[in-house]
Design an enzyme around this catalytic site. Structure first.
Site, PDB file in Angstrom:
ATOM      1  N   VAL A 116      51.688 -51.789 -25.396  1.00  0.00           N
ATOM      2  CA  VAL A 116      50.247 -51.530 -25.385  1.00  0.00           C
ATOM      3  C   VAL A 116      49.564 -52.588 -24.518  1.00  0.00           C
ATOM      4  O   VAL A 116      49.806 -53.783 -24.671  1.00  0.00           O
ATOM      5  CB  VAL A 116      49.654 -51.551 -26.808  1.00  0.00           C
ATOM      6  CG1 VAL A 116      48.140 -51.303 -26.755  1.00  0.00           C
ATOM      7  CG2 VAL A 116      50.333 -50.507 -27.687  1.00  0.00           C
ATOM      8  N   ASP A 158      54.508 -44.919 -39.701  1.00  0.00           N
ATOM      9  CA  ASP A 158      54.698 -46.368 -39.780  1.00  0.00           C
ATOM     10  C   ASP A 158      53.382 -47.110 -39.996  1.00  0.00           C
ATOM     11  O   ASP A 158      53.023 -48.012 -39.237  1.00  0.00           O
ATOM     12  CB  ASP A 158      55.392 -46.871 -38.513  1.00  0.00           C
ATOM     13  CG  ASP A 158      56.107 -48.198 -38.729  1.00  0.00           C
ATOM     14  OD1 ASP A 158      56.271 -48.584 -39.900  1.00  0.00           O
ATOM     15  OD2 ASP A 158      56.498 -48.844 -37.747  1.00  0.00           O
ATOM     16  N   GLY A 193      55.101 -57.994 -27.263  1.00  0.00           N
ATOM     17  CA  GLY A 193      54.928 -58.187 -25.834  1.00  0.00           C
ATOM     18  C   GLY A 193      55.646 -57.129 -25.019  1.00  0.00           C
ATOM     19  O   GLY A 193      55.740 -55.968 -25.401  1.00  0.00           O
ATOM     20  N   GLU A 194      56.183 -57.553 -23.884  1.00  0.00           N
ATOM     21  CA  GLU A 194      56.832 -56.581 -23.001  1.00  0.00           C
ATOM     22  C   GLU A 194      58.163 -56.091 -23.552  1.00  0.00           C
ATOM     23  O   GLU A 194      58.758 -55.159 -23.009  1.00  0.00           O
ATOM     24  CB  GLU A 194      57.024 -57.185 -21.602  1.00  0.00           C
ATOM     25  CG  GLU A 194      57.842 -58.453 -21.562  1.00  0.00           C
ATOM     26  CD  GLU A 194      57.841 -59.068 -20.171  1.00  0.00           C
ATOM     27  OE1 GLU A 194      57.893 -58.305 -19.193  1.00  0.00           O
ATOM     28  OE2 GLU A 194      57.788 -60.305 -20.068  1.00  0.00           O
ATOM     29  N   ALA A 208      58.446 -54.810 -26.538  1.00  0.00           N
ATOM     30  CA  ALA A 208      58.150 -53.728 -27.483  1.00  0.00           C
ATOM     31  C   ALA A 208      58.665 -52.408 -26.914  1.00  0.00           C
ATOM     32  O   ALA A 208      58.636 -52.197 -25.700  1.00  0.00           O
ATOM     33  CB  ALA A 208      56.647 -53.645 -27.733  1.00  0.00           C
ATOM     34  N   PRO A 209      59.145 -51.492 -27.783  1.00  0.00           N
ATOM     35  CA  PRO A 209      59.657 -50.209 -27.289  1.00  0.00           C
ATOM     36  C   PRO A 209      58.590 -49.390 -26.564  1.00  0.00           C
ATOM     37  O   PRO A 209      58.879 -48.710 -25.583  1.00  0.00           O
ATOM     38  CB  PRO A 209      60.142 -49.507 -28.558  1.00  0.00           C
ATOM     39  CG  PRO A 209      59.453 -50.199 -29.684  1.00  0.00           C
ATOM     40  CD  PRO A 209      59.272 -51.613 -29.240  1.00  0.00           C
ATOM     41  N   ASN A 210      57.362 -49.461 -27.050  1.00  0.00           N
ATOM     42  CA  ASN A 210      56.238 -48.791 -26.390  1.00  0.00           C
ATOM     43  C   ASN A 210      55.129 -49.829 -26.241  1.00  0.00           C
ATOM     44  O   ASN A 210      54.517 -50.218 -27.227  1.00  0.00           O
ATOM     45  CB  ASN A 210      55.756 -47.597 -27.212  1.00  0.00           C
ATOM     46  CG  ASN A 210      56.864 -46.585 -27.434  1.00  0.00           C
ATOM     47  OD1 ASN A 210      57.469 -46.096 -26.502  1.00  0.00           O
ATOM     48  ND2 ASN A 210      57.146 -46.283 -28.698  1.00  0.00           N
TER      49      ASN A 210
END
EC number: 2.7.11.1
Length: 489
Positions: free
Chosen positions: A72, A180, A65-66, A68-70
């Protein structure tokens, strides 16, 4: 295909039988390049903000969700095309030129086995990637968190072949590194065919990390040197083979111990009992073992993966959505009265339905006015809305537009007012203005089906039939989801 996993044996040599896969656009197990995807382009930040309703939380689709480091996001462009937007953390790519060069390079790839990169945005500190949107979740979702049925053996084999084909295609184009690789990087398109995310072809340039997963799943050479190699990608492919075989995310070291001890009953997903032969199971275990070799040079290359996996394919004539037990993208969902009216552009019927709906869909999204906010201006705006509603009921569309405009210009927020003014514009032969209001209604309330239906009607009147049908299906899906009915993919 009747044998069970308990009798699998671990063999030493890999078979190199050849076979032709009968799935669409596959010839001798090789991924074909496609030409119907738009060319890579640069988007403006405003375009991507509009597509994602200002990067709204409701549009986030990334794993964490929000947080996350990046992050989507899913989004929808003006032409109704759905997109996935990856937004990097601030200054993740401090060198804008490096970001653009890397994005353009990845954006040249075009394969039916990938969620292709459509473009990017590089404005100020913002670094964003835009890719094709895949509506049917990730491999992790279908494998580890399934709801209706576990993934069948036949489909698991198709996943690893398509993934191997994607990696082989990238290799043939000089893109040998993938960062990854894991079950969250494998996505399912509208037809439920697996595709490899192109986001993994670009890493965060500042932290330089190629692996964010648990160290237990990281290639040994990466732990030693901090560098990723083409062989590291093969190691990660081996961990995916274990995921598909076990239905769990098992550390490679533990899986290899089970294989050496011939304890394959523990390794194999119990949901697969009776779905494959001993020889097929043995072949997949052998391939996984080769991919997970400690010495990188002893691992197979991508071409060998495709060669080994192609003859294992079964039921190649069966479409992926059937194997997955999911509806086909072309399925027709019965339309509600409003959806039906919008599809026919029956403005009179649309007016009657919108009038009956009233303002019940505004709950939770309109202005919440405290006692101190009740000013003369606020009261005037509310009076304008009331006058607009009277004009709307009396079919005085010019007056309704004027009153609703005063309400909106007063800083008030209401998706229903936007929807009503949109229909008034349609009644006044102003479809472009109607479309703008319908889009604004969806910005305010991202999952409101009425906004999508009005977009469909406006687009149809503007002669954009293809886009109109896309918006109509989106509205039907949103309405079905609201009513608790399985949605059409």
């Amino acid at each position: 295909m009747g044998g069970q996993c308990s009798s699998l044996s671990c063999c030493r040599n890999t078979s190199h039988k050849t076979a032709v896969l009968e799935a669409p656009d596959v010839d001798n197990g090789e991924s074909s390049e496609i030409t119907d995807v738009p060319n890579f382009r640069e988007y403006t930040l405003e375009q991507l903000k509009a597509a994602t309703s200002g990067f709204a939380v409701e549009y986030i689709v990334s794993e964490h969700g929000e947080k996350a480091p990046n992050v989507v996001y899913k989004g929808k462009l003006e032409n109704q095309k759905k997109i996935a937007v990856k937004r990097f953390t601030r200054m993740a790519w401090p060198d804008s030129r490096q970001f653009l060069e890397e994005a353009r390079s990845v954006g040249q790839l075009r394969s039916e086995r990938m969620a292709n990169l459509l473009g990017c945005c590089c404005e100020g500190d913002e670094r964003l990637l835009v890719a094709e949107f895949m509506p049917n979740e990730t491999l992790a979702k279908h494998l580890f968190h399934w709801e209706t049925q576990p993934m069948k053996w036949t489909m698991r084999l198709r996943v690893v072949l398509y993934l191997a084909q994607a990696l082989e295609y990238c290799t043939s184009k000089g893109r040998t590194l993938y960062h990854d690789l894991n079950a969250y990087r494998v996505l399912f398109d509208e037809e439920c065919n697996p595709r490899l995310s192109t986001f993994g072809l670009m890493k965060n340039s500042r932290d330089g990390k190629s692996y964010s997963t648990n160290l237990a799943f990281t290639p040994p050479e990466y732990l030693r040197t901090g560098r990723i190699t083409p062989e590291s990608v093969i190691y990660s492919f081996g961990t995916l083979l274990l995921d598909l075989l076990s239905g769990k995310h098992i550390p490679p070291s533990h899986a290899l111990d089970l294989i050496r001890d011939r304890n394959l009953q523990t390794l194999t997903d119990s949901c697969l009992d009776g779905q494959f032969s001993d020889s097929d199971g043995t072949e997949l275990v052998r391939l996984a073992s080769r991919c997970l070799q400690y010495e990188a040079r002893e691992r197979p290359n991508t071409k060998s993966l495709v060669t080994a996996l192609t003859p294992l394919q079964k039921e190649t004539e069966v479409l992926s959505h059937v194997l997955m037990g999911l509806p086909h993208s072309g399925s027709v969902s019965p339309l509600s009265p409003l959806g039906e009216a919008c599809s026919r552009r029956d403005l009179t019927a649309m007016l009657e339905i919108l009038e009956k709906l009233g303002y019940k869909d505004d709950e939770g999204v309109t202005n919440e006015l405290s006692f101190h906010m009740w000013t003369d201006q606020m009261q005037e705006s509310l009076n304008s809305k009331k006058k607009g509603d009277v004009a709307f009921r009396q079919k005085d569309f010019r007056e309704a537009i004027e009153c609703y405009t005063q309400f909106i210009d007063g800083g008030m927020i209401s998706p229903t007012v936007c929807a009503r003014r949109s229909l008034c514009y349609l009644m006044s032969d102003m479809p472009k203005e109607a479309l703008d209001d319908a889009i604004q209604a969806q910005v305010i309330s991202p999952v409101w089906h009425v906004a999508s239906y009005l977009q469909s009607a406006s687009l149809g009147i503007l002669g954009m039939e293809k886009e109109s049908q896309i918006a109509l299906k989106e509205g039907s899906n949103l309405e079905a989801k609201m009513n608790g009915v399985p949605r059409v993919k």
